[in-house]
Design an enzyme around this catalytic site. Sequence first.
Site, PDB file in Angstrom:
ATOM      1  N   LYS B  12       0.859  -1.185   0.000  1.00  0.00           N
ATOM      2  CA  LYS B  12       0.000   0.000   0.000  1.00  0.00           C
ATOM      3  C   LYS B  12       0.896   1.236   0.000  1.00  0.00           C
ATOM      4  O   LYS B  12       1.798   1.361   0.829  1.00  0.00           O
ATOM      5  CB  LYS B  12      -0.896   0.010   1.236  1.00  0.00           C
ATOM      6  N   THR B  57      -2.721  -5.583   0.601  1.00  0.00           N
ATOM      7  CA  THR B  57      -2.186  -4.233   0.797  1.00  0.00           C
ATOM      8  C   THR B  57      -3.000  -3.516   1.868  1.00  0.00           C
ATOM      9  O   THR B  57      -2.473  -2.668   2.582  1.00  0.00           O
ATOM     10  CB  THR B  57      -2.213  -3.425  -0.517  1.00  0.00           C
ATOM     11  N   HIS B 259      17.002  28.452 -14.099  1.00  0.00           N
ATOM     12  CA  HIS B 259      17.591  29.607 -14.782  1.00  0.00           C
ATOM     13  C   HIS B 259      16.893  30.910 -14.421  1.00  0.00           C
ATOM     14  O   HIS B 259      15.661  31.004 -14.450  1.00  0.00           O
ATOM     15  CB  HIS B 259      17.525  29.408 -16.301  1.00  0.00           C
TER      16      HIS B 259
END
Lengths: 307, 307, 307, 307
Positions: B12, B57, B259
């Site tokens: 999970k 899970t 930049h």
Amino acid sequence: MPTILGQNQYGKAENRVVRITRDGDTHHIKDLNVSVALSGDMDEVHYSGSNANVLPTDTTKNTVFAFAKEHGIESAEQFGIHLARHFVTSQEPIGTARIRIEEYAWERIATSDANSRFIGADDVKHSFVRKGQETRTTQITYDGQKWEVVSGLKDLTVMNSTNSEFWGYAKDRYTTLKEAYDRILATDVSARWRYNWTDDEERMPNWEKSYEQARKHMLQAFAETYSLSLQQTLYQMGSRIIESRSEIDEIRFSLPNNHHFLVDLEPFGLENDNEVYFAADRPYGLIEATVLRDGAEQRIPVDMTNL
Amino acid sequence: MPTILGQNQYGKAENRVVRITRDGDTHHIKDLNVSVALSGDMDEVHYSGSNANVLPTDTTKNTVFAFAKEHGIESAEQFGIHLARHFVTSQEPIGTARIRIEEYAWERIATSDANSRFIGADDVKHSFVRKGQETRTTQITYDGQKWEVVSGLKDLTVMNSTNSEFWGYAKDRYTTLKEAYDRILATDVSARWRYNWTDDEERMPNWEKSYEQARKHMLQAFAETYSLSLQQTLYQMGSRIIESRSEIDEIRFSLPNNHHFLVDLEPFGLENDNEVYFAADRPYGLIEATVLRDGAEQRIPVDMTNL
Amino acid sequence: MPTILGQNQYGKAENRVVRITRDGDTHHIKDLNVSVALSGDMDEVHYSGSNANVLPTDTTKNTVFAFAKEHGIESAEQFGIHLARHFVTSQEPIGTARIRIEEYAWERIATSDANSRFIGADDVKHSFVRKGQETRTTQITYDGQKWEVVSGLKDLTVMNSTNSEFWGYAKDRYTTLKEAYDRILATDVSARWRYNWTDDEERMPNWEKSYEQARKHMLQAFAETYSLSLQQTLYQMGSRIIESRSEIDEIRFSLPNNHHFLVDLEPFGLENDNEVYFAADRPYGLIEATVLRDGAEQRIPVDMTNL
Amino acid sequence: MPTILGQNQYGKAENRVVRITRDGDTHHIKDLNVSVALSGDMDEVHYSGSNANVLPTDTTKNTVFAFAKEHGIESAEQFGIHLARHFVTSQEPIGTARIRIEEYAWERIATSDANSRFIGADDVKHSFVRKGQETRTTQITYDGQKWEVVSGLKDLTVMNSTNSEFWGYAKDRYTTLKEAYDRILATDVSARWRYNWTDDEERMPNWEKSYEQARKHMLQAFAETYSLSLQQTLYQMGSRIIESRSEIDEIRFSLPNNHHFLVDLEPFGLENDNEVYFAADRPYGLIEATVLRDGAEQRIPVDMTNL
């Protein structure tokens, strides 16, 4: 013609301008995201495509960067005022300019360090780390006569781990919620407040100090309110600002209720004494309201999300 | 069968657990995002759909929340170690567990305020504002014998407004870049560092202090380096950590060159003396490298982005 | 020196190049996001800041745009091959180039419309709407001798509203999940497949057709598999590609289990016969595996997410 | 009390409801994100924290899911009408309900394939792939007497690769833009249109057909307009809808000008004959306007972004 043009506006959005000011070795940063929206005598560009009245959005972008040099950036509000005045007063077809600005805060990287083996550490005055937390916002509107300044912030995430209850609410066939007598209260504060400064003849607020104080009062009201509902907390946050800052007449909040659900640990033979929570994403409560100085006009639009 | 199964893992992901600890009126928060990945004897579930070896899970999720109660959350690393050990030692088919955790930092809302008219302001010890800035990360891997702990951070945005140059580079037919002798250097630091602790018999590092110190050294090295290239700055950041923290053997950086282009104001009759910059989004330089303690094995995977 | 440099790479990331090809009035679009990563003899730029071996990232950006003109963009893969070959063969210090590309698909706006009162509607061959759905990806790596091409897709969201079960799994103290005999199975497919083309002497695959066919087989396998677990579905998707496309030897999947929970409507006196679901965000199951042609080497890195 | 409460609203936002309808083996999906905002007699909850008039947001969530069962989801509009009517008519303190819905479209996975070796391929009627492209939206407002329905879409990305010019614009000191006689015109369409249906006594529009037709007309107008400015294109898109769909009286657009800059290839000795473009992110032009049926009232708020 069965179809007509209604309200319209245009300009360059999200101009990312960074302004460095050098005071000897000590540098200062202003980091803004500036969006320009102009309106006025613009029917023809919609009807026939004639651009005769259209100052290009590219020019509005250039103006943002040029003004960062010509006027500097004392505050987001002052910078927006310079820009709005310029567009309205210099371009005849433009009747109204609205400048929206997001500001990102930076703090200095602390380099003085008694234990550092590295030389010159405490001399660095040009290094910064972005502060994170909230984005500061402002919106300047000018029609050639009156100013409207609506400043605020968004994405300021706060939590009270106690002193919040929720009970005594209305119930109907679809109500299953259990009453809560000690819960987490958490939200991402979005707020916009309107200044009562509208005229060049009036004395302008100290924008930087006003922001700092409004933010402080909101946070303290959030912390100090014993809350029976997020609406009550919201109202306390707003009224604290109205009472403390005479330059502000109106404030609008949009507060998601960031649910923290107490996890049921009983199936595992464990007790959860307000210790372990699941922080949920969606859905969330959404609480929105305006708080006003008595007698003030309600002018901030009600929708701060575009769900 | 012409097709076979290779490496596989499951679990999970993104369990958002918040743990409150109450020390009288003073509350403490741990706010984690925990992802579990288990691997082992899992061929059958892929080939035939038999889930006999598959711990759901959903169960791995429950375990995360239950362990927040049973073991508390001393640090993300310690919490991950508890989880990884549990899955590997309690489920026979599971050979390896990998726990990844993101941690979000909170700071207290300052309510003591000499000027406040509001009562009890300095008694609030349960109110927090999310710190913003970086997300702290860790990854714990355990195969039943050896531990690997790779901690780090992401989205720590920093800027030097001077002391950065870029010149003397290789040129080819497609090179148009002008050399720079005073530029802004800005990046969002993503870093992962590997601890040399691998065995339960060894003394465990102080995870909280180690994180705080590694972060501090990185920031200071960024600030203090007079930079001829972002690669040089990266190497200084990494070697500062290796030299200062004996518990860390390897560090991987992924540093975008955010930049900031000096805006050409000449068309407007203005000079731009390193004052006004355009902060660009894309494209950006991307500088990635590993810095190692001499003799250490390079184990952190090279890709920290999924561009 | 106690610290050394490990693997490193650099280049310009996320160059957004759009290439229009005009075939009379009929236009064609290629819309790419290109990221360049170069590695080789780059120790000095890290140690001393000497850029002598560094072709600027700005130059790698220029090269992307110039090559879009010089070579056109037949496919993302072919374009990446041109770029990778160029950097490795033209710059002595560069040993390896890796080009990653995302491609966004567009489809034509249908304007021929028998009912339209508007003239010339069916002549429009230059108007497009972005297709949405998945992002196509490729990664080209070249070391001067061998090629590695790993293509794929991400964010292809699929759902089966029946023919999915989940039961017979392992249980422990933390297991509370109820078995499911008819559930929704939904996922966002992320897949990367490796071509067995490695040498200029070999015949290159038809990249466009191969993508289209691999995508089709994946979708059909997803639709046609009666699923006892997402792992089983994953394996069927992978083996269908391996069996159908001889040019592909390996495929890696990362499949979140996008949970759709059947809403309990009993408190409202309503039955929910697999009709109304809550689509949850987090946590989610995450199922990851590699499927290989028997005898092939497993080369695709296991991590496709950076949780 | 110097401070008062202004407009306020509350409810549960982003309820993710998926509704499956089974017509034998053929399944149909409706996939919605529903947000509820209620307002009315809510002063006390703000002033004192009394929740006596507050139906919990949790109940509004339950109602969304229960109504998906009780009423089905014929269209997002019809579903919102059911919800709004319920809240206003069943809860005395609630004066107005506003329901906002996002809808995600799905299409069937094509499995019939003459060349397929796989059995039963053409029988699959329960497998879907999310369509991508635009998100459909609607907003239903009801005050107990009148209805307002504002539907629309967002994130529909379109491009014309020619038939767009931009010249003859106003110029000032900050204008550097060169005129363009053949440029790319690209935008992400956000549109909201208001229906003139307001009363239960009137015949309701066919919401599904109206959406499909409005979308088609917008796309065709975008494609067929030879554009001298994005404003002109916007107006054509709006007036085409007003002229074609008598049930719609007003439409508001927010259209970013997604700049595609022609790359200067001259430094590399190459000509760029409208072939190679750089797709920029920020800044972007932002063009917003309302188009109205002559005589209609302008009611849609002007801000569709929260920049």
